[in-house]
Structure formats: structure tokens, C-alpha cells
Design a protein around this motif. Structure first.
Motif, PDB file in Angstrom:
ATOM      1  N   ALA A   6       0.834  -1.205   0.000  1.00  0.00           N
ATOM      2  CA  ALA A   6       0.000   0.000   0.000  1.00  0.00           C
ATOM      3  C   ALA A   6       0.872   1.259   0.000  1.00  0.00           C
ATOM      4  O   ALA A   6       0.556   2.253  -0.661  1.00  0.00           O
ATOM      5  CB  ALA A   6      -0.938  -0.015   1.204  1.00  0.00           C
ATOM      6  N   ILE A   7       1.996   1.195   0.710  1.00  0.00           N
ATOM      7  CA  ILE A   7       2.899   2.365   0.751  1.00  0.00           C
ATOM      8  C   ILE A   7       3.503   2.599  -0.638  1.00  0.00           C
ATOM      9  O   ILE A   7       3.529   3.711  -1.161  1.00  0.00           O
ATOM     10  CB  ILE A   7       4.023   2.151   1.808  1.00  0.00           C
ATOM     11  CG1 ILE A   7       3.417   2.132   3.210  1.00  0.00           C
ATOM     12  CG2 ILE A   7       5.085   3.235   1.702  1.00  0.00           C
ATOM     13  CD1 ILE A   7       4.373   1.708   4.310  1.00  0.00           C
ATOM     14  N   ILE A   8       3.944   1.505  -1.278  1.00  0.00           N
ATOM     15  CA  ILE A   8       4.553   1.633  -2.620  1.00  0.00           C
ATOM     16  C   ILE A   8       3.510   2.178  -3.608  1.00  0.00           C
ATOM     17  O   ILE A   8       3.772   3.095  -4.380  1.00  0.00           O
ATOM     18  CB  ILE A   8       5.099   0.273  -3.106  1.00  0.00           C
ATOM     19  CG1 ILE A   8       6.189  -0.216  -2.150  1.00  0.00           C
ATOM     20  CG2 ILE A   8       5.647   0.378  -4.528  1.00  0.00           C
ATOM     21  CD1 ILE A   8       6.662  -1.634  -2.418  1.00  0.00           C
ATOM     22  N   LYS A   9       2.281   1.632  -3.511  1.00  0.00           N
ATOM     23  CA  LYS A   9       1.224   2.058  -4.424  1.00  0.00           C
ATOM     24  C   LYS A   9       0.956   3.564  -4.254  1.00  0.00           C
ATOM     25  O   LYS A   9       0.816   4.303  -5.227  1.00  0.00           O
ATOM     26  CB  LYS A   9      -0.044   1.260  -4.111  1.00  0.00           C
ATOM     27  CG  LYS A   9      -1.224   1.589  -5.004  1.00  0.00           C
ATOM     28  CD  LYS A   9      -2.404   0.750  -4.589  1.00  0.00           C
ATOM     29  CE  LYS A   9      -3.653   1.085  -5.356  1.00  0.00           C
ATOM     30  NZ  LYS A   9      -4.798   0.331  -4.844  1.00  0.00           N
ATOM     31  N   ILE A 347      -2.921   4.720 -13.488  1.00  0.00           N
ATOM     32  CA  ILE A 347      -3.371   4.456 -12.120  1.00  0.00           C
ATOM     33  C   ILE A 347      -4.073   3.100 -12.088  1.00  0.00           C
ATOM     34  O   ILE A 347      -3.989   2.350 -11.121  1.00  0.00           O
ATOM     35  CB  ILE A 347      -4.309   5.585 -11.635  1.00  0.00           C
ATOM     36  CG1 ILE A 347      -3.612   6.942 -11.714  1.00  0.00           C
ATOM     37  CG2 ILE A 347      -4.809   5.338 -10.208  1.00  0.00           C
ATOM     38  CD1 ILE A 347      -2.328   7.075 -10.919  1.00  0.00           C
ATOM     39  N   ASN A 348      -4.747   2.789 -13.175  1.00  0.00           N
ATOM     40  CA  ASN A 348      -5.404   1.476 -13.224  1.00  0.00           C
ATOM     41  C   ASN A 348      -4.410   0.325 -13.320  1.00  0.00           C
ATOM     42  O   ASN A 348      -4.662  -0.749 -12.796  1.00  0.00           O
ATOM     43  CB  ASN A 348      -6.389   1.425 -14.386  1.00  0.00           C
ATOM     44  CG  ASN A 348      -7.737   1.878 -13.892  1.00  0.00           C
ATOM     45  OD1 ASN A 348      -7.841   2.982 -13.386  1.00  0.00           O
ATOM     46  ND2 ASN A 348      -8.724   1.024 -13.963  1.00  0.00           N
ATOM     47  N   LYS A 352      -4.147  -2.768 -10.729  1.00  0.00           N
ATOM     48  CA  LYS A 352      -4.020  -4.197 -11.072  1.00  0.00           C
ATOM     49  C   LYS A 352      -2.834  -4.824 -10.349  1.00  0.00           C
ATOM     50  O   LYS A 352      -2.895  -5.947  -9.881  1.00  0.00           O
ATOM     51  CB  LYS A 352      -3.835  -4.344 -12.575  1.00  0.00           C
ATOM     52  CG  LYS A 352      -5.158  -4.422 -13.290  1.00  0.00           C
ATOM     53  CD  LYS A 352      -4.925  -4.741 -14.729  1.00  0.00           C
ATOM     54  CE  LYS A 352      -6.075  -4.227 -15.545  1.00  0.00           C
ATOM     55  NZ  LYS A 352      -5.760  -4.119 -16.937  1.00  0.00           N
ATOM     56  N   LEU A 353      -1.751  -4.049 -10.293  1.00  0.00           N
ATOM     57  CA  LEU A 353      -0.559  -4.569  -9.613  1.00  0.00           C
ATOM     58  C   LEU A 353      -0.802  -4.745  -8.121  1.00  0.00           C
ATOM     59  O   LEU A 353      -0.308  -5.664  -7.491  1.00  0.00           O
ATOM     60  CB  LEU A 353       0.600  -3.575  -9.782  1.00  0.00           C
ATOM     61  CG  LEU A 353       1.465  -3.710 -11.009  1.00  0.00           C
ATOM     62  CD1 LEU A 353       2.487  -2.568 -11.020  1.00  0.00           C
ATOM     63  CD2 LEU A 353       2.217  -5.040 -10.994  1.00  0.00           C
ATOM     64  N   PHE A 354      -1.582  -3.790  -7.578  1.00  0.00           N
ATOM     65  CA  PHE A 354      -1.856  -3.814  -6.127  1.00  0.00           C
ATOM     66  C   PHE A 354      -3.363  -3.813  -5.910  1.00  0.00           C
ATOM     67  O   PHE A 354      -3.931  -2.797  -5.510  1.00  0.00           O
ATOM     68  CB  PHE A 354      -1.245  -2.587  -5.447  1.00  0.00           C
ATOM     69  CG  PHE A 354       0.229  -2.416  -5.689  1.00  0.00           C
ATOM     70  CD1 PHE A 354       1.144  -3.201  -5.010  1.00  0.00           C
ATOM     71  CD2 PHE A 354       0.702  -1.468  -6.577  1.00  0.00           C
ATOM     72  CE1 PHE A 354       2.505  -3.032  -5.221  1.00  0.00           C
ATOM     73  CE2 PHE A 354       2.055  -1.292  -6.802  1.00  0.00           C
ATOM     74  CZ  PHE A 354       2.963  -2.093  -6.124  1.00  0.00           C
TER      75      PHE A 354
END
Ligand SMILES: C[S@@+](CC[C@H](N)C(=O)[O-])C[C@H]1O[C@@H](n2cnc3c(N)ncnc32)[C@H](O)[C@@H]1O
Ligand code: SF4
Ligand code: SF4
Length: 357
Positions: A6-9, A347-348, A352-354
Motif C-alpha cells: 500500500a505504501i509503494i502504491k 493508475i489502473n 491491477k498490480l496492487f
């Protein structure tokens, strides 16, 4: 691990926004589609005029929904999120069947609900339908929520619906439950308490939205001056959003908004006129909406770009009409560019990654 992701995102969101916002790239294949299922509603919320609509569309019926979903899948495979919009979506008698059909096609589905008609039996059907995620609207604690939603039992209905969904839950197919809160003069002082309520209910997270001019109402550029729910004390609301940004640092996975979103809220509440006149809207660059008859729109305020049941959706997306609409969109001076549908393809990819789910 969840927290680190969540921090990376959150960091990447802020960085990538800055890069992509200026490039205004139209996605080759949009990754978000909003499908309207009903204009009807069982509540009479004070900050929303959807229930006042004089010309309501007929509810989306199962056969039409199937055709719309098939057309979308033919073009986008199942590589998009389908968000069912309303009114109150669960008033549509075919809604559960429509969700199940999308689920069978492997599409991720989402909806917002006021929870008012969700009883135990409906909760069981929702779980079985395969709905991916549900956002319950919570606009305060009981007193404030019931006031703005116009019904004394509407807060209790949220608590019950969450409870039914959690108790009837069977395995992986249960929808993830989130809370969506519209920040207004009615509740900004309660934000921490609302987050605490969300945690107590054991939902998966909370999303905040800034107050917009009443949906489906008449629009004036200085709408905030006369809106009774516009936060009166600018300094106080800005301070509270600053605190929310700090809370986001501590609970990056529970508070869904990015720091980027929250900073935008702060600028918006501090100077709504400047914000709405200077921020660029990018709705229709990565998403579109479809009404109950199959009409495709890039922005709900603009005319249709065509009907995807009669014309090829990909051609409509890439049509001259669509690019004319996008030219108007980037110049638009309304504030709804702050809503979550105004997202960018990049952003999408991050979503998907997160994923939330
Ligand atoms: C239009 S409602 C439809 C779904 C459902 N009836 C509900 O209330 O959740 C979708 C979302 O818009 C939010 N909303 C309504 N009026 C708003 C306003 N004036 N500004 C910002 N969000 C608003 C609602 O709280 C809800 O989360
Ligand atoms: S916010 Fe939702 S529940 Fe309230 S009137 Fe609008 S559509 Fe109905
Ligand atoms: S700001 Fe964007 S979404 Fe809102 S009316 Fe303008 S073009 Fe449409």
C-alpha cells in the motif's frame, strides 16, 4: 506485506499522476466501465437530487444487460472493472442476475449502496452472485448519517447489511466490503470516528469523497456558496484533511484514497473556485459510462457518443465525436474531476498490480 504494498502504491500514484496528467493519453482499451442499472432510489438524501429526477430511464433489464456485457467482453475481454451505478442499484429486480452474468464472464464488479433494502435473504443472493466489492455509503455516525440521508433507520440498516454479508459469507466469493464517506460540513469533524466505526465493523477499508454539487441538480459555478453542506470553516476542514493525510501514512491499506487524492481535497476545500477552474478533467480517457439503453457517454453531463448495442463500442471510443467530447472535457470547469471515476490508465495499472481484492 499488505501495508508495504500500500505504501509503494501510494508513492507511485503521486509520482505517476504528475507524469501522466500532462500527457492526456487516451487508453487504447479503457479499464473502467460504469453501467447504470436504475435511476430509482429508496432514500431522499439532502446532498443528492437523483431521487428528484423527473425523466427516469427504465431499469436495466437482464436481456439488455447481457447484450451490453457481451459487447464489452468482445472488445475488452474481461480485463476491465464493471461498476454498477444508480440510484439504488439493489432496487433493480434483475440486478442479482446481472451481477452473476458479469461474474460468469470473469469480470470484476463493484457497486455503491445505501444498504437500505439489504436483508438477510438479499445478502445471501449478493454473496452467491459473485460481486467483487461493495461500498456502503456512510456519511457520519448515526445522527449525522440519518440526518443527511433523511431516514432515522438508515445508519442501522448499514450496520445490519454489513453484518448479514459477514455472517452469510462463504469462502472466497464473498464481496469485499468497504465504506464510502462524502466529506461535508455535516461530518468533517467526525472523520476519525467514522474510520473507527469502519474498523469496528471489520470492513476492508474506507474511501473518502469530497462534497460535490448535488448529483442530477442544476449547476452554478459558485454552487458551494449556497450549498448548506459545504464546510463553513475553511481552516478547520483543511486541518482535518491534513490529519487524514497523516492517518493515511499510518494506515495506508485501510484508507483507500491516495495522498495525492487527499491533497486535492485540501486544495479544493481551501479554494473551490480556483480548484475547479485550474484542475484538468480526464474523465473519458480511461473509462466511460453506459446507460440502461446502451448509450455510451464519456461524461454524464455530455451527450452520448453513440449506442453500443447498435454500433461497435471500440469505434465509438475512438470516434471523432468521442475526441470532440474529450476536447471539451479537458477544458471543463466543474469540480467533479475529483470523483474516483476520473482516473488515468496508469493508475489502473497500479490498481491491477496492487488490487484491493
Ligand atoms: C449517487 S450514489 C448511488 C449509490 C447509492 N444510492 C448510495 O447512496 O450509495 C453514489 C455515491 O455518490 C455519493 N454522493 C451522493 N451525493 C453526493 C454529493 N453531492 N457529492 C459527493 N458524493 C455524493 C453517495 O454517497 C454514494 O457514495
Ligand atoms: S445518494 Fe444514493 S441513496 Fe442518496 S438519494 Fe442519491 S442515489 Fe439515493
Ligand atoms: S468536470 Fe469532468 S466529469 Fe465533471 S462535468 Fe466536467 S467534464 Fe464532466
Amino acid at each position: 506485506m499488505h501495508k508495504i504494498k500500500a505504501i509503494i502504491k501510494n508513492l507511485l500514484t503521486e509520482f505517476l499522476y504528475k507524469i501522466q496528467k500532462n500527457r492526456q493519453v487516451v487508453a487504447n482499451k479503457p479499464s473502467d466501465v460504469h453501467l447504470s442499472v436504475t435511476d430509482n432510489c429508496c432514500l431522499r438524501c439532502k446532498m443528492c437530487d437523483i431521487w428528484k429526477l423527473k425523466e427516469k430511464q427504465k431499469d436495466l433489464d437482464y436481456q439488455t444487460a447481457k447484450k451490453i456485457i457481451d459487447r464489452l467482453v468482445k472488445w475488452l475481454d474481461n480485463d476491465f472493472q464493471l461498476t454498477f451505478a444508480g440510484g439504488e442499484p439493489f432496487l433493480n429486480k434483475d440486478f442479482i442476475k446481472i451481477i452473476s452474468y458479469a461474474h460468469q464472464k470473469g469480470i470484476k464488479t463493484s457497486t455503491n449502496s445505501n444498504a437500505y433494502i439489504i436483508n438477510k435473504a438479499l445478502a445471501k443472493k449478493i454473496i452467491k452472485s459473485g460481486l467483487t466489492q461493495i461500498f456502503f455509503s456512510v456519511d457520519g455516525l448515526a445522527k449525522e448519517h440519518n440526518f443527511i440521508r433523511g431516514r432515522q433507520d438508515s445508519f442501522q440498516k448499514i450496520v445490519e447489511a454489513i453484518d448479514y454479508l459477514q455472517k452469510e459469507k462463504v469462502g472466497k466469493n464473498s464481496p469485499k466490503i468497504f465504506i464510502n464517506t462524502v466529506i461535508s460540513n455535516n461530518n468533517y469533524q467526525l472523520i476519525k470516528k467514522i474510520i473507527y466505526f469502519a474498523k469496528k465493523q471489520k470492513v476492508s477499508g474506507i474511501n473518502f469523497q469530497a462534497l460535490m454539487p448535488n448529483f442530477a441538480g442544476d449547476y452554478k459555478s459558485d454552487w458551494f456558496k449556497s450549498n448548506p453542506f459545504w464546510p463553513k470553516d475553511k481552516k478547520k476542514v483543511v486541518k482535518i484533511i491534513e490529519e487524514l493525510i497523516k492517518l493515511k501514512k499510518k494506515q495506508p491499506d485501510f484508507i483507500l484514497n491516495s495522498t495525492h487524492d487527499l491533497k486535492n481535497f485540501m486544495n479544493f476545500f481551501a479554494d473551490p473556485k480556483l480548484f475547479q477552474e485550474t484542475e484538468t478533467c480526464l474523465v473519458g480517457f480511461n473509462n466511460f459510462m453506459v446507460d440502461t439503453t446502451g448509450n455510451m457517454r464519456l461524461c454524464y453531463e455530455m451527450g452520448t457518443v453513440g449506442n453500443l448495442l447498435k454500433e461497435n463500442p471500440e469505434k465509438l471510443w475512438k470516434s471523432k465525436t468521442a475526441s470532440m467530447h474529450r476536447k471539451k472535457i479537458v477544458k471543463c470547469k466543474r469540480p467533479c474531476k475529483l470523483l474516483p471515476c476520473n482516473n488515468l490508465q496508469i493508475i489502473n495499472w497500479l490498481k491491477k498490480l496492487f488490487p484491493l481484492n
